[in-house]
Design an enzyme around this catalytic site. Structure first.
Site, short mmCIF file in Angstrom:
data_model
loop_
_atom_site.label_atom_id
_atom_site.label_comp_id
_atom_site.label_asym_id
_atom_site.label_seq_id
_atom_site.Cartn_x
_atom_site.Cartn_y
_atom_site.Cartn_z
CG ASP A 1 -8.90 -0.63 11.32
OD1 ASP A 1 -9.13 0.26 11.39
OD2 ASP A 1 -8.07 -1.89 11.08
CB CYS B 1 -8.23 -9.86 18.46
SG CYS B 1 -6.83 -10.07 18.96
NE ARG C 1 -4.32 -7.64 8.17
CZ ARG C 1 -3.32 -7.24 8.67
NH1 ARG C 1 -2.61 -8.00 9.29
NH2 ARG C 1 -3.48 -6.09 8.22
NE ARG D 1 -3.18 0.29 1.28
CZ ARG D 1 -4.68 -0.65 2.25
NH1 ARG D 1 -4.80 -0.41 2.88
NH2 ARG D 1 -5.25 -1.23 0.97
CE1 TYR D 2 -0.17 4.40 4.32
CE2 TYR D 2 0.66 2.34 5.30
CZ TYR D 2 0.03 2.96 5.13
OH TYR D 2 -0.81 3.09 5.93
CB CYS E 1 -3.74 -15.34 16.06
SG CYS E 1 -3.68 -14.09 14.45
CG ASP F 1 -5.42 1.65 8.44
OD1 ASP F 1 -4.98 2.49 7.18
OD2 ASP F 1 -4.58 1.01 9.25
CE LYS G 1 -0.70 2.06 10.54
NZ LYS G 1 -0.41 0.98 8.72
NE ARG H 1 5.42 2.21 5.69
CZ ARG H 1 5.13 3.62 5.56
NH1 ARG H 1 5.47 4.23 4.07
NH2 ARG H 1 3.74 4.03 5.64
CB CYS I 1 -9.14 -10.00 14.05
SG CYS I 1 -7.75 -9.67 13.01
S1 SF4 Z 1 -5.71 -8.77 16.26
FE1 SF4 Z 1 -6.41 -10.03 14.97
S2 SF4 Z 1 -4.48 -11.22 14.18
FE2 SF4 Z 1 -3.75 -9.73 15.24
S3 SF4 Z 1 -3.72 -11.41 17.02
FE3 SF4 Z 1 -5.80 -10.54 17.48
S4 SF4 Z 1 -6.75 -11.71 15.30
FE4 SF4 Z 1 -4.28 -12.49 15.36
#
Ligand code: SF4
Length: 482
Positions: free
Chosen positions: A362, A197, A202, A180-181, A193, A399, A406, A184, A200
């Site tokens: 997000d 979370c 993603r 994107r940038y 994971c 973001d 960002k 990087r 998340c």
């Molecule tokens: S934010 Fe998403 S990618 Fe990061 S540890 Fe939590 S679940 Fe995994």
């Protein structure tokens, strides 16, 4: 000894592949609602045992369990030794992933039970026994509990929400690579994971056994892209959580990236020290140390995550000379108050971790219950800036949905301009003059200044809070640098 990744041991269920439905839930069953409280009973679940390597414990230097961990282990895992509890593989293999498993520790709330009774298509739940020991069993609103245990609101699609709000797929020139940038790239090495979370970014992709599986063939495509783009000088290896991978795989990837002549350094994104600090073994740290310059971008949400185990892990990484930064997502009812965040940021600094981003949450699908108004974030930033060490004040960013990247947000500090002077508002709301370089080239186009209201016309400046109290502005002393 070749260590195995958990991905190899047990594939994750698919993640959010199905459409969200506001009515995707049926009422919890009566027997589930009256589930007996089991908090005081030891577990009768099958505990997964893992083979011991002959000298594995000694060579890895286990993270010492805290008194709290020991009490939890003795209560719920009476037959598990402290050494086994401190083995990251044991923690990973015994993650809590279903409603039944969770209710062996404490009764789920009606909301949690309803969500976990219909996990189809949702981000999987996965909590290490260690992290579960930090959760308040009696309070469904407990910060760490809300971050890990799903509720029905996750299935409510709010306005402006999307599976991929940051349009990462759009900026993906190779599977699992986001460019994107200009200079990087984000290298999504794995979809796995240790804990998922609920907010998340993603969540559309992590926890999936397919798309982001660590595969040499997929990685090679991404590496070939980086090799062909000399402008890329920084590679952020994330996922998922890159530190959950087997050392041999991560070592291979870091070595491979380091061989690209124009890549100056790599970063690893990880929440592992917070959810599985036992993973930060001496052997892992030794391997990471071979790849300097290497930075770690860690993810912390709440000061309750800074346990004795987590601090040991952070200190091991810092002692290895790895610069540590932390990102935090601003979450309603979890950490959206200045005192909680200040405690987190101070705790991080004490452990040599620099808090560098505070993210506005997000707008992923079903995130409405986590998102705060931006005004709340700005208010919190105002109560941090100037009131604590500069290092403890991260940059607050949104973001931009759609792939804008960002965008930092600041409390309003430019009060206006008067003649050649810039009027700047300090942390107390008082306005001070700065004799600006009036003839500096490009001043008219300087970002943030071109539109600064002229003082003569700026009611804002004239009535700015603190202006009347400001000492003689023309003689305002220079402030101490922070
Ligand atoms: S934010 Fe998403 S990618 Fe990061 S540890 Fe939590 S679940 Fe995994």
């Amino acid at each position: 000894m070749i260590s195995k990744t958990i991905q190899e041991q047990e594939p994750e269920p698919p993640s959010r592949g199905l459409p969200l439905l506001n009515d995707a839930f049926i009422a919890p069953q009566a027997d589930a609602l009256s589930f007996p409280r089991l908090i005081s009973k030891p577990l009768h679940q099958k505990i997964i045992t893992l083979p011991e390597g002959p000298n594995r414990r000694n060579s890895e230097g286990l993270i010492k369990p805290s008194a709290r961990s020991n009490a939890f282990r003795k209560r719920f895992f009476p037959n598990v030794s402290a050494a086994k509890w401190s083995d990251w593989r044991w923690q990973s293999a015994n993650r809590i992933k279903t409603l039944d498993a969770l209710q062996r520790f404490f009764p789920a709330s009606d909301d949690e039970r309803a969500a976990l009774s219909h996990p189809e298509g949702a981000l999987p739940m996965s909590v290490t026994p260690y992290y579960l020991s930090l959760i308040d069993p009696d309070n469904p609103a407990h910060a760490l509990r809300r971050c890990m245990i799903p509720v029905r609101a996750e299935r409510v699609l709010g306005p402006g929400e999307a599976a991929d709000p940051l349009a990462e797929e759009h900026d993906s020139p190779a599977p699992g690579l986001v460019h994107r940038y200009p200079d990087r790239v984000l290298f999504l090495a794995t979809g796995y994971c240790a804990a998922y979370c609920r907010y998340c970014t993603r969540s559309r992709a992590v926890g999936d056994a397919g798309a982001l599986r660590p595969s040499r063939m997929r990685w090679e495509k991404a590496i070939r892209y980086i090799e062909a783009h000399p402008e890329v000088r920084d590679v952020l290896i994330s996922g998922g959580d890159a530190l959950t991978m087997a050392e041999e795989k991560l070592d291979w990837l870091l070595s491979r990236v380091a061989r690209i002549p124009h890549v100056e350094f790599a970063r690893i994104g990880s929440k592992t020290p917070a959810v599985l600090p036992q993973r930060i073994t001496r052997s892992l740290v030794k391997m990471l140390k071979r790849h300097h310059p290497l930075w770690l971008s860690l993810h912390f949400t709440h000061p309750d995550e800074l346990t004795p185990e987590c601090c040991q892990a952070l200190n091991r990484l810092a002692d290895a000379g790895i610069p540590l930064g932390s990102q935090t997502v601003l979450l309603s009812g979890v950490n959206d108050d200045a005192e909680t965040l200040k405690a987190l940021f101070h705790g991080l600094l004490k452990n040599r971790v620099r808090p560098y981003y505070l993210y506005q949450c997000d707008p992923i699908m079903g995130s409405g219950h986590f998102r705060t108004p931006v005004s709340r974030g700005l208010e919190i930033m105002s109560s941090l800036r100037g009131y604590t060490t500069g290092y403890a004040v991260p940059t607050y960013v949104v973001d931009a949905p759609g792939g804008g990247g960002k965008i930092p947000l600041f409390p309003d500090v430019v009060a206006g301009r008067e003649g050649g002077d810039l009027l700047l508002r300090n942390y107390e709301g008082n306005v001070y003059r700065y004799p600006d370089a009036a003839n500096a080239p490009g001043l008219a186009n300087a970002p943030g200044l071109a539109n600064a209201p002229d003082a003569a016309n700026a009611p804002d400046a004239a009535n700015a809070p603190g202006l009347a109290k400001a000492p003689d502005m023309a003689k305002a002393p220079a402030r101490e640098a922070r």
